[in-house]
Enzyme design. Structure first.
Site: not given
Ligand code: LMR
Length: 396
Positions: A130, A211, A246
């Site tokens: 992420w 996570d 989510k």
């Molecule tokens: C994402 O990965 O798009 C979501 O978890 C929202 C975010 O805060 O980035």
């Protein structure tokens, strides 16, 4: 003072939402931020959440502060959702949970805790991960390193490479694992592979931080916790960051949790006493509303059963879109093999689209995808699929 300040770059995910909102094209498609959209492109409030809010409004008697770690009942419900009622960790009280402002808030508390209490510990993130993970942990002062994860040749997990790089992690470092629905690839290890990772982590004396932001969006509430449950068969100390953005659709209510699992109940409480200092110096105590919703739904048998059906509907729609996307691309004559997307789970997949193709999709077709090529499958629907696949075929 401000004359010297330069404009910051846009956030790679949330910055795209800002651009999307300003785009006047009525046919624009948002596959960027990880927010669920139903078949008509809306992000609804779940009916069970609405009902819980109605009950809360009627029963609430105070707006006084919550404790620094939130309501104890919330913590206990979070643990039961992850491990199942009657799990040894829950029965022995080896878990301690702090209600945090969203999954990101929980990750930041974990980062601050690691930096303060375990100075010198680096955090290892999957490659890719992420986009906000490195940002959060660097902001907390941690050194960020990466371990191998995705095999670009198969768009699947390169488990051998993952194990090889995890074998290099020194004792005392932290490894971040995605509990399920890996963000951004949608590729998850099998339960057997989770066990092997757990065995490695225990042997090397590494601390896992899981996570866990998408429980229920892959195969089911319990099924999606199978990896985490396999991990704790091997490892008796870990941190878990939960999010209800989510699976309860509580995005803007910032509802998450950080759970410490200790070798003993006493150890978990000791670590929690340190977390409280981190929390107090950060946001003092959590916002109540989202946690109140989660507690109301999870404590009521009927609401909980309805909520599980709502999560199943979200999951089934996303998995259906995975199939339709791959079939529609094929139907448009695209020869590149996208079939791995069908096996992947959660909101995201890696499309393999290049930065230039992503830019072309945005500029020429008002289709918004994260620069890495990550697509949010939950932004697809039957109405936009044809236009989406035409556009992708044209940029490939
Ligand atoms: C994402 O990965 O798009 C979501 O978890 C929202 C975010 O805060 O980035």
């Amino acid at each position: 003072m401000f004359e010297t300040v330069k404009t910051a770059p846009a956030d790679p995910i949330l910055g795209l939402t800002e651009a999307f909102n300003q785009d006047p094209n009525p046919d624009k498609i948002n596959l960027s931020v990880g927010v669920y959209q139903d078949g008509s492109g809306k992000t609804p409030v779940l009916p069970t959440v609405k009902e819980a809010e109605r009950r809360l409004l009627e029963s609430e008697t105070t707006k006084s502060y919550l404790p620094m770690t939130g309501d104890r009942t919330y913590g206990s419900l979070v643990q039961k959702l992850m491990f199942g009622d009657g799990h040894g960790i829950v029965a022995e009280g080896r878990g301690a949970t702090a209600h945090c402002p969203g999954g990101t808030g929980a990750l930041r508390v974990a980062g601050d805790y690691i930096h303060k209490l375990h100075p010198g510990s680096a955090i290892w993130l999957s490659d890719p991960t992420w986009a906000n993970h490195p940002t959060v942990f660097k902001a907390a002062g941690l050194e960020v390193k990466t371990y191998a994860y995705r095999d670009p040749a198969t768009n699947g997990l390169d488990f051998n490479a993952m194990i090889e790089s995890l074998e290099q992690v020194p004792a005392g470092d932290v490894v971040l694992l995605h509990g399920c629905c890996h963000n951004p690839t949608g590729i998850d290890p099998t339960v057997e592979q989770w066990s092997q990772v757990g065995e490695l982590i225990r042997r090397r004396g590494v601390l896992p931080l899981v996570d866990f932001a998408y429980q229920g969006l892959a195969d089911g509430i319990d099924q999606d916790a199978a990896g985490l449950r396999a991990l704790v068969e091997h490892v008796d100390q870990l941190l878990i960051a939960s999010s209800f953005s989510k699976n309860f659709g509580l995005y803007r209510e910032r509802t998450g949790a950080l759970t410490i699992i200790g070798s003993t109940a006493e150890q978990a409480q000791t670590v929690m006493s340190q977390l409280k200092l981190v929390i107090r110096a950060n946001y003092s105590n959590p916002p109540a509303h989202g946690g109140g919703i989660v507690m109301t739904v999870l404590q009521d048998r009927e609401l909980r059963a309805k909520w599980e059906l709502e999560v199943a509907e979200i999951r089934d729609r996303i998995n259906g879109m995975r199939h339709l996307f791959v079939e529609t691309l094929k139907g448009k004559g695209v020869t590149r093999d996208f079939s791995a997307i069908i096996q992947q789970r959660g909101m995201f997949s890696f499309s393999g689209l290049t930065k230039e193709q992503v830019e072309e999709l945005r500029e020429k077709h008002a289709i918004y995808i994260v620069g890495s090529g990550r697509i949010n499958v939950a932004g697809m629907n039957e109405a936009n699929m044809g236009r989406l696949c035409d556009a992708i075929a044209s940029v490939l």
